[in-house]
Design an enzyme around this catalytic site. Structure first.
Site, PDB file in Angstrom:
ATOM      1  CG  ASP A  77     -11.579   2.664  -6.208  1.00 51.32           C
ATOM      2  OD1 ASP A  77     -10.766   3.203  -6.988  1.00 51.32           O
ATOM      3  OD2 ASP A  77     -11.742   1.438  -6.149  1.00 51.32           O
ATOM      4  CE1 TYR A 168       3.409   5.805 -11.481  1.00 48.46           C
ATOM      5  CE2 TYR A 168       5.377   6.469 -12.690  1.00 48.46           C
ATOM      6  CZ  TYR A 168       4.450   6.698 -11.689  1.00 48.46           C
ATOM      7  OH  TYR A 168       4.565   7.810 -10.883  1.00 48.46           O
TER       8      TYR A 168
END
Length: 252
Positions: A77, A168
């Site tokens: 991760d 984003y």
């Protein structure tokens, strides 16, 4: 008896200056990451692939091992310093330089205006797309020598903005600033840094960002991967600093 396909692969490996190099690709279980891993395997690279989905990662490893290159698959991760540190404990144990880092792990989010965007969503995207690039890069630098290459997959959203994609857009703009800074810091060390900025590519990220997106107008991940490998095959005294690759249909 060797098939023409096998002979072609063997020829590529003999002639490629990437043969035998060690490449680490994050987000490698699908999409652009997996396509780049395939393309590097065909060049004869040894691979380290990471992702959060252990099942998908195992499937990718099985596929890539059929290309007759060593593949280390380790879940990671990139948002977690502990997870990244554990991954690099394994990389250090290989006792060899890391020649190529592909920072590909990234996520999108559903279309939301700034006023509607939940803070946890904002943080998850920033942590993955920006902080993850920092953590993976910083951990890699101690293993990289002159002639190594770092490729950060940023998207055209690193220079453009798309309404409804604030987190984003911000993550990719930030990652481009990081990439440009990194390039200048590493010039004297002979490490190339490439900002990969593809337009719409047919990957799973659209399931979150725009489920009705016109996939048939998009580029294939393999097209992006081919372009990345071509850039890495340049002589050591030349570099492509930014790759902007767009579908023929343009942005949409």
């Amino acid at each position: 008896m060797s098939t023409p396909k096998r002979k072609f692969r063997a020829l590529i490996r003999r002639e490629s200056n990437l043969a035998g190099r060690l490449a680490l690709i994050s987000g490698a279980s699908r999409g652009i990451g997996l396509a780049i891993a395939r393309a590097l395997a065909l060049q004869g690279c040894d691979l380290i692939i990471t992702g959060r989905d252990e099942r998908a990662l195992a499937k990718a490893r099985t596929e890539l091992e059929k290309l007759k290159v060593p593949v280390l698959a380790q879940s990671c991760d990139v948002r977690s310093p502990d997870s990244v540190n554990y991954l690099f404990t394994l990389v250090h144990a290989l006792r060899r330089p890391l020649d190529i880092l592909i920072n590909n792990a990234g996520i999108g989010h559903p279309n939301r205006t700034v006023g509607e965007l939940p803070y946890p969503t904002w943080m998850e995207v920033i942590d993955t797309n920006l902080n993850g690039v920092f953590l993976m890069t910083q951990a890699s630098l101690a293993l990289m020598q002159r002639g190594s290459t770092i490729v950060n997959n940023l998207s055209i959203a690193a220079e453009r903005v798309f309404p409804g994609s604030a987190a984003y857009n911000a993550s990719k703009h930030g990652a481009l600033g990081f990439t440009n800074t990194l390039r200048e810091e590493l010039r004297s060390k002979g490490i190339r840094v490439i900002a990969l900025m593809p337009g719409a590519t047919d990957t799973a990220i659209w399931e979150a960002m725009w489920p009705q997106a016109p996939r048939r107008k998009m580029m294939a991940p393999e097209t992006v991967a081919r372009t990345v490998v071509d850039a890495m095959l340049l002589p050591a005294n030349a570099t492509v600093e930014k790759i902007v690759l767009m579908p023929s249909a343009g942005a949409f």
